[in-house]
Structures are given as C-alpha cells and as structure tokens.
Design a protein around this motif. Sequence first.
Motif, short mmCIF file in Angstrom:
data_model
loop_
_atom_site.label_atom_id
_atom_site.label_comp_id
_atom_site.label_asym_id
_atom_site.label_seq_id
_atom_site.Cartn_x
_atom_site.Cartn_y
_atom_site.Cartn_z
N LYS A 69 0.83 -1.20 0.00
CA LYS A 69 0.00 0.00 0.00
C LYS A 69 0.87 1.26 0.00
N VAL A 89 -2.48 10.67 1.93
CA VAL A 89 -3.36 9.59 2.38
C VAL A 89 -3.46 9.68 3.90
N PHE A 95 -4.53 4.24 5.68
CA PHE A 95 -4.41 3.72 4.31
C PHE A 95 -3.47 2.52 4.27
N GLY A 145 -8.99 5.50 3.03
CA GLY A 145 -7.67 5.99 3.40
C GLY A 145 -7.16 7.15 2.58
#
Length: 363
Positions: free
Chosen positions: A6, A56, A60, A334
Amino acid sequence: MFYGDKLRLARLVAGLSLDDLGGRVAASRQFIHQLETGAKEPTVEMREALAAALSVTSSFFSLPAGNPVREEDCHFRRLASAPRGLVAQTVARGTVLESLVDALEDQVRMPNVNFPDSGRPASPDAIERTAEYTRLHWRLGLDGPITSMMRVVENAGAVVVNFDDLTDRIDALSISRRRPIIVRSMAKNAGSRLRFDLAHEAAHIIMHQGIVTGDSATEAEAHRFAGAFLIPRAAFAREFPRGRRTLDWNALFQMKLRWKVSVRAIVRRALDLGIIDAAQYRTANIQLVKTGQSKIEKYDENITLEEPELLNAAINWITNRDIISIHQTITSVGITPELLANITGQRIPLLPEKIALLSLSKN
C-alpha cells in the motif's frame, strides 16, 4: 498492520520515485524500499510522515490492497511508447479510484454495468455489426446522432474521470474492471474529438476484454468501432455528399454539426466504407492541414464539451446530505480531500472543526 504494497501504491499514485519519497520524509531510498517489501516496519512517527507526504491517511497503510488494477486491465493508446512511470502511476490511480467508487456505492446506487462483451471481431464487417448491435442494445437506434456520448457510457455503468495532471501526457484510456473506468484527456478541447474518444474507449471495453491493446491493430479496430457507433453505415451512406471528384466541404461541415463528429473522422469513415478512394482521402487530409485544421476544426466551438456527471453526482449527493458522511467515506478508503480532488476533480467542504482551526491559525 502495515502493508508495504500500500505504501508503494500511494507512492505511485503521487508519481514519486523511492528517492523522491525518501527526500520528503528524511529517509534513504533503501529504507523506503525495505518498507515497501515488508523487510522493515515504520515507527508511528514515520508512518504519519509518509501519510502526510502522500496525501493519504495513516490508516491507508493498514488496509489490504485486495484486487489492485493491473496494467493488462488498462487500454492505453500507444502503450509501447508510453513512459513506464506514467503507466504505473495511471494504473495505481485506477486502483484507488476503484476503491473510492466501491465505497460510494455503499451509499449511492449507480447504474448497472451494461457493456456487451462481443469478443474480438474477426473482420471490419464484424466490427460494423458489433457497433450496430451495441447501439441497439443501448436502445439508441441506427438512424440518428447520439445526443450525449458521455451519458451513453455513464448510463452503461462506466465512471468517467480526468486525471488533471496526467492527461497532457497521455491520451484517453479505459480500465476494464467490474465497473469500467474511462479517463479522458483535457488536452483535447474539441467536443467532437472527446465524443470520439469515449466511443473508442467503449470499443476496447466491449471488444478487447483480456487483450493487451495499444498496438496498431487493436487501435484500428477501436477507431473503426467508434466511427461505426457514432455514424452507422446505412445512415452514413445516405448522408455523405456524393456526385463529384472533389469533396463538398460545406456539406461535410454540415454533416459534422449534425452528427457531432469531426470532419477528419467523417472522411476516414468514408474511406473505410469504400465511398471515397485513398487519393481523395489523402487530398482531404492535406486540405485540413493546409487550412490549419489538423487539430482544431471549423465549428468545433459549436459542439459542446460533454462533462462527466456520474461520479460528481454521487459525491455531491452524499456531501449535500451530510458533510461528515463524505469525509467518512473517503477516510474509509484511506484518502484525504486533497487526493480526492486530484483523482476526481471534486473538492468537498471542510469539516466544521477544520474551518475553526484554520480560522484560529489565521488569527
């Protein structure tokens, strides 16, 4: 939990290299790479710094990636010549946008996805028949112009969006997913060309599922479909001006205004259907270049630039009902309001406490 993939996704969305991100959070390239691969985990302080640098939320990184968009899901024009970093950034933004749309659908009902899946056609005639079938499938008939190409694809369930800071370097593209995504180019400011681009991307979604596109063959197929979809062959044959060796430009521009298709595309359609020959087609294109109409044609200003409505309407509906709800929705995936604006063009109002904090900071 901290998911390194991510972090990589957020970095690609922002268009940053490992060095770029490291410089923003006072860390080395190697350390950022280790975070992305899971070899190390960040401290709480570093996690917050990464979130701030990438627009973000800290959460997230705690949300698993799920089923990210892949490059093979995307139909890029001229894929072979597209910068690799730009392709990766676009794919990453598609992943975040899809997560956002999924979250919006928990609160707003969107049109069912209704793109027919024809498979790749085997001949030009098969493309013509696919375009005609698609018009009938969407109850558009075969005799008249399409009022709004934007509403056609959005009513069929596609989400249309513009990535403002990318589309001066990429052409329109589509992403074939559960709910198709079409990214249009703001570099093209002619309504007729935007309509053609939407029909072209619809062609990829309909004819090229699971096929890597961007080569000359698939692009030619999508172009043929777009022309056939916007002006079906029987109607085109009836209305195209005939009877002379030289083209009737006044009649061509009248045809453009009626069907909202560029003269360049009309002339190409005439060649595809065998109504004019290659010499006439070449002469017509030279004439457009000589008169300064290779990119901007006469009467372009008379064809409205169609704007996306579906995604904006969903965000506005939730916002107008409850400002807190839209903030909760984007927080659930997020992303921050800044990133929302970047990937959708939509800005949402600040929460009351944010407004109060800004007011205090100014005083």
